[in-house]
Every structure is written in structure tokens, then in C-alpha cells.
Write a protein that holds these residues in place. Sequence first.
Motif, PDB file in Angstrom:
ATOM      1  N   ILE A 226      73.645 -22.554 -10.443  1.00 35.71           N
ATOM      2  CA  ILE A 226      72.132 -22.354 -10.255  1.00 35.71           C
ATOM      3  C   ILE A 226      71.196 -22.760 -11.381  1.00 35.71           C
ATOM      4  O   ILE A 226      71.619 -22.292 -12.461  1.00 35.71           O
ATOM      5  CB  ILE A 226      71.725 -20.953  -9.634  1.00 35.71           C
ATOM      6  CG1 ILE A 226      72.839 -20.781  -8.231  1.00 35.71           C
ATOM      7  CG2 ILE A 226      70.315 -20.867  -9.226  1.00 35.71           C
ATOM      8  CD1 ILE A 226      72.884 -19.430  -7.781  1.00 35.71           C
TER       9      ILE A 226
ATOM     10  N   CYS B  30      66.267 -19.458 -10.607  1.00 39.32           N
ATOM     11  CA  CYS B  30      66.472 -18.132 -10.946  1.00 39.32           C
ATOM     12  C   CYS B  30      64.867 -17.473 -11.202  1.00 39.32           C
ATOM     13  O   CYS B  30      64.723 -16.409 -11.065  1.00 39.32           O
ATOM     14  CB  CYS B  30      67.465 -17.848 -12.004  1.00 39.32           C
ATOM     15  SG  CYS B  30      68.889 -18.180 -11.421  1.00 39.32           S
TER      16      CYS B  30
ATOM     17  N   CYS C 169      62.990 -16.215  -8.610  1.00 40.79           N
ATOM     18  CA  CYS C 169      63.739 -14.993  -7.729  1.00 40.79           C
ATOM     19  C   CYS C 169      63.539 -13.873  -8.346  1.00 40.79           C
ATOM     20  O   CYS C 169      63.335 -13.534  -9.620  1.00 40.79           O
ATOM     21  CB  CYS C 169      65.195 -15.636  -7.541  1.00 40.79           C
ATOM     22  SG  CYS C 169      66.271 -14.432  -6.791  1.00 40.79           S
TER      23      CYS C 169
ATOM     24  N   VAL D  38      65.979 -11.061  -7.989  1.00 41.07           N
ATOM     25  CA  VAL D  38      67.142 -10.442  -7.491  1.00 41.07           C
ATOM     26  C   VAL D  38      67.788  -9.964  -8.658  1.00 41.07           C
ATOM     27  O   VAL D  38      68.205  -8.482  -8.924  1.00 41.07           O
ATOM     28  CB  VAL D  38      68.070 -11.132  -6.715  1.00 41.07           C
ATOM     29  CG1 VAL D  38      69.323 -10.420  -6.393  1.00 41.07           C
ATOM     30  CG2 VAL D  38      67.026 -11.361  -5.181  1.00 41.07           C
ATOM     31  N   CYS D  39      68.326 -10.695  -9.575  1.00 41.00           N
ATOM     32  CA  CYS D  39      69.067 -10.412 -10.851  1.00 41.00           C
ATOM     33  C   CYS D  39      68.486  -9.711 -11.912  1.00 41.00           C
ATOM     34  O   CYS D  39      67.323  -9.748 -11.865  1.00 41.00           O
ATOM     35  CB  CYS D  39      69.354 -11.918 -11.366  1.00 41.00           C
ATOM     36  SG  CYS D  39      70.795 -12.645 -10.614  1.00 41.00           S
TER      37      CYS D  39
ATOM     38  N   TYR E  36      77.529 -15.314 -13.106  1.00 40.17           N
ATOM     39  CA  TYR E  36      76.923 -14.909 -11.862  1.00 40.17           C
ATOM     40  C   TYR E  36      76.339 -16.075 -11.245  1.00 40.17           C
ATOM     41  O   TYR E  36      75.634 -16.902 -12.070  1.00 40.17           O
ATOM     42  CB  TYR E  36      76.054 -13.847 -12.316  1.00 40.17           C
ATOM     43  CG  TYR E  36      75.673 -13.039 -11.002  1.00 40.17           C
ATOM     44  CD1 TYR E  36      76.416 -12.439 -10.370  1.00 40.17           C
ATOM     45  CD2 TYR E  36      74.287 -13.528 -10.444  1.00 40.17           C
ATOM     46  CE1 TYR E  36      75.803 -11.790  -9.053  1.00 40.17           C
ATOM     47  CE2 TYR E  36      73.688 -12.908  -9.526  1.00 40.17           C
ATOM     48  CZ  TYR E  36      74.494 -12.267  -8.458  1.00 40.17           C
ATOM     49  OH  TYR E  36      74.049 -11.640  -7.380  1.00 40.17           O
ATOM     50  N   PRO E  37      76.189 -16.370 -10.154  1.00 41.56           N
ATOM     51  CA  PRO E  37      76.507 -15.498  -8.985  1.00 41.56           C
ATOM     52  C   PRO E  37      77.943 -15.569  -8.566  1.00 41.56           C
ATOM     53  O   PRO E  37      78.606 -14.785  -7.430  1.00 41.56           O
ATOM     54  CB  PRO E  37      75.669 -15.816  -7.806  1.00 41.56           C
ATOM     55  CG  PRO E  37      75.378 -17.355  -8.122  1.00 41.56           C
ATOM     56  CD  PRO E  37      75.645 -17.436  -9.738  1.00 41.56           C
TER      57      PRO E  37
ATOM     58  N   CYS F 151      72.812 -13.383  -3.346  1.00 41.59           N
ATOM     59  CA  CYS F 151      72.028 -14.323  -4.003  1.00 41.59           C
ATOM     60  C   CYS F 151      71.963 -15.500  -2.828  1.00 41.59           C
ATOM     61  O   CYS F 151      72.600 -16.024  -2.289  1.00 41.59           O
ATOM     62  CB  CYS F 151      72.851 -14.935  -5.260  1.00 41.59           C
ATOM     63  SG  CYS F 151      72.208 -16.590  -5.789  1.00 41.59           S
ATOM     64  N   HIS F 152      70.559 -15.672  -2.665  1.00 44.95           N
ATOM     65  CA  HIS F 152      70.186 -16.665  -1.638  1.00 44.95           C
ATOM     66  C   HIS F 152      70.462 -17.975  -1.845  1.00 44.95           C
ATOM     67  O   HIS F 152      70.891 -18.486  -0.796  1.00 44.95           O
ATOM     68  CB  HIS F 152      68.420 -16.425  -1.434  1.00 44.95           C
ATOM     69  CG  HIS F 152      67.758 -17.099  -2.446  1.00 44.95           C
ATOM     70  ND1 HIS F 152      67.284 -18.388  -2.266  1.00 44.95           N
ATOM     71  CD2 HIS F 152      67.391 -16.444  -3.468  1.00 44.95           C
ATOM     72  CE1 HIS F 152      66.845 -18.550  -3.421  1.00 44.95           C
ATOM     73  NE2 HIS F 152      66.499 -17.709  -4.348  1.00 44.95           N
ATOM     74  N   SER F 153      70.675 -18.524  -3.020  1.00 39.83           N
ATOM     75  CA  SER F 153      71.199 -19.523  -3.102  1.00 39.83           C
ATOM     76  C   SER F 153      72.468 -19.784  -2.958  1.00 39.83           C
ATOM     77  O   SER F 153      73.044 -21.012  -2.171  1.00 39.83           O
ATOM     78  CB  SER F 153      70.810 -20.137  -4.753  1.00 39.83           C
ATOM     79  OG  SER F 153      69.810 -19.988  -5.255  1.00 39.83           O
TER      80      SER F 153
END
Length: 472
Positions: A10, A15, A18, A20-21, A96-97, A117-119
Motif C-alpha cells: 500500500i 495511508c 486513512c 485506521v493505523c 502491515y497490513p 484495512c480497506h485497501s
Amino acid sequence: MIKVMQPEFITPEECLKCKVCCRFSDIKTDFRPYLDSKEVQDLSCYTKKIYLPHIDNRRGTRIIPQKKDGFICPFFNLEKNSCSIYEKRPFDCRLYPFVVMENKERNGIVVGADISCHSIRNAIGKYGFQKYVNYLQNHFAGYLIEYIEKNPFFVMEYQDCVQELFLLKSFPEGLKKISIKDSLLISDFLTKYKRCSLSFYSFAPIYVWKNVTPIYWKIIEDCLYIFINAGGWFLLLPPIGKDKKHLTTLKLKTAFDILDNLNCKHSPVSRIENLQDWDCCKELKNVRQSDTEYVCISKEIAELKGNKYKSKRASCNYFEKHNDFQYKKFQQDDIEQCIDLYLRWAEEKIKSTDEYHKMLIADALFAHIVGFQFCQELGLQVRAVCVNNKVQGYTFGFAIDEENFCVLFEIANKNIKGLAQWMFKMFCKENISYKYINLMGDSGLENLKGVKKSYHPIKQEPIFTGSMLRLF
Ligand code: SF4
Ligand code: SF4
């Protein structure tokens, strides 16, 4: 040397958009990044946000998140939504992811992809995703296997949100790595087939060491075997099953056959620890006393009456008279202060001790952190003493059974006169319904032995280690 995956699956641009992480659902999730010993070293001079490392560089650790808008990585810049050490971020974050974790059956280690992870969710099933998985499997698996040999704590527990991709390796001998999910099953064995009231025959004091040394278990013919892998394999306890006080030849043979396969035949490392004197049967050899547990009457410590406790009583009175203090239940928010206290305490201690005991001090910090993080699940009572609103002492304990309560850990600022004695007295007072207080062993430390004896234990229980005399 960290192998960097080229290219990463990714892009950083993706990222950055986003959120999330680097944010975590709780303080103990396995999604917290793991730092190997080299990364700990590199990053500890960069920032003091990771704990301990100046006292121990032998192994890695997961970061402890900060409570800020939920939990975040201490290296995360919330305002900029980016990593403040991006170029130096740990291997775990680079991977990660994709993650390395135990499989659902808990008999092996797999590479998986986190579908939170949406990706990843968008990519699964597409050509590019499969191509990347093939790349990981064909060019990266060897490196990962080597990496987890050196960094066993890099492997996460099984996570529902991770899709398993391919197997890296199976655990030997069908062993399972200990998990908090095993608490009921293991406690059930230890309670149902109770052999004694010693501290290690409970789940909590075993589990807290899970980040110091890998712990595995297996049930064979209704009997529980708990294995430790500390550069060689041994049994933490004698096999626990129906026979209770009888260490049968069959159980011994089963245990040492497995240890022979895990180590090598007749390895001197293969042994059973935490044996009782009644275990020391003729089939065992090299039996030696490894420690002694000290057991006191809780009422005596809670009251500190009479001449024999005169100096302890004086210390407690001094503490009460000269300090503004609060004895309270530990809250997860106290963790940073508790770790700070431990590090200050350790820094003093290691000045006057040998290499072996320095190692014990460093190991204990990992156990304390697991204790703080899992205190609820482990049924641990954790208390902190604040002096002038700052944590200057803390203690952990758990009930072994209806009669016995065990003090697992205790740390107090030595510069505050009487604090250690007062905190111990208070803890015993709180647990006075248990007849006995187990102070655990002295780990062969003369000064610790002196402190434990100064509380006038009513019992001193010897603990033995032994290997097997192979007649077959
Ligand atoms: S969840 Fe996926 S896309 Fe979002 S920051 Fe993490 S790796 Fe990047
Ligand atoms: S080290 Fe950086 S990339 Fe890794 S979790 Fe922390 S902030 Fe995120």
C-alpha cells in the motif's frame, strides 16, 4: 538486518488519507507494533517513549500505546495523521497490513492479511493481491521464519479480522502457545487436580511471563503438560492430572519423550521444575532445590503486633506520619507512572548486582506489564500507593485458593522510608480473609531471602528441579 519489502503493498499516499493505523482498540492488543531488540536500541536514543530498553536489549517488545483519543502509538503524530519516525518505523509496521500470527487451530504460524484495512478488502481476489502474496511466499517466507526464530514475540495471537494466507511453520509436537483464552481450561486443571498451595500452580503467575519466554501446553490422556522454551525446552510443572500427588513413570516417560524430541536425546536442559518433595521419586535424577516459598499468617502482617514486628511497626508509623499518601486500586491510566517507578527502582538495583540478577530484573518488567494489562482477566488485585499524587509503590496479588493469597510482585520507592512495609501491611489487611499470605520465592537472592524471613514466615516450602533417569 531488516529486510525491506519492495515494493510495499500500500502506498504511503493511500495511508495518509486513512485513519485506521497507529490507533488501537485497547492497551494490550497484539496489533501494537513489535520492536525487535535492534529497533528498540535505535529508537530508544531517538525518543524515550518506549520503555525499559536501557536495562535490556536482549529481546524486543510491543509498544505501550498512549491514551489519547482512544489509544495511539507513542510515535504517532495525531495532528498530522502520520508517523513521526516513518523512515525508522519498525519492520512490523512495514509489513502491515500483512501480519504473522498463529493460525485458527493454534498449531502453527501463518502469514495473513488484515481485512480491517480497506485497501486489503478492496484488493482481495484481484490479480495484484495474489501476485503480492506469491512474492511474500516465494521470496520472503525464509526471512520471516528466521526472524520469528529470533523474535518469537513478533507472532500475534490468532485474530478474527485477519485472513490466513499461507503457513510459515507448525508448532512442534502439537503444542499450543499459551493465550489468555486458555485461562479457564488451564485453571480448571490446576484447581481440579490441585497438588499443593504453591504459587506456580495457578494460571496468573504462569501467564504473566508469556513475553519473557514462550510458554506452550498440551493435554495428553487427561493430563496437562506446560512447556517453556528458553533456549531449550523444559516442563514448568510436573504433569497435572488425576493422580495428583503421584508422578507416575508413564507421565515421566511421556514428558521426557517429548522433551527428547524438542531438545535432543538426553539433553541436560530437559527437566521438570516446581517439583514437590513427594515428586522426587527414584526415576528422577539431578534433583536439586531450586527455590523456597515463604508463607506467613496474613493476620500477623495486617496487625504487626508484638515484639517481633516492632521495627516493621515503627517503619509503618513513620510512613503514615510523614507523608501525604493514597492507597488505591490500579487504573490503566497509572501504567506509565508504574513503569517509570519500576525503571527508577531497577536502575538503582542493577548498580549492585551480577549479570544473572540484572537479567531477572529486566525480565520482571515484561511480566509486570502483562500483569497490568491483563489484571482483570487474570483476577489480579493490583494496588498503587501515591505519595504527593505520584505513584511511588505498587503491588499485585491473587487468590491461590480459599485459604491462600499470593503476593506476586511489589515495587516501592526505597527513598520513601516505611513505604514498602506499609504497602505490604495494607495489602495483607485487605486480604485478611485468607489465612495465609504466600510471599513466593527468593530467586537465590540473599537480601530478598532476608526481607522475606524478616516477616517471620510460618512455612518455608522447598521447590525442586529434576531430570529423568532413562531406564528405557
Ligand atoms: S488501514 Fe490500510 S490503508 Fe489505512 S493506514 Fe492502515 S495500511 Fe494504510
Ligand atoms: S511506529 Fe509509526 S507506523 Fe508504526 S504504529 Fe507507530 S506511528 Fe504507526
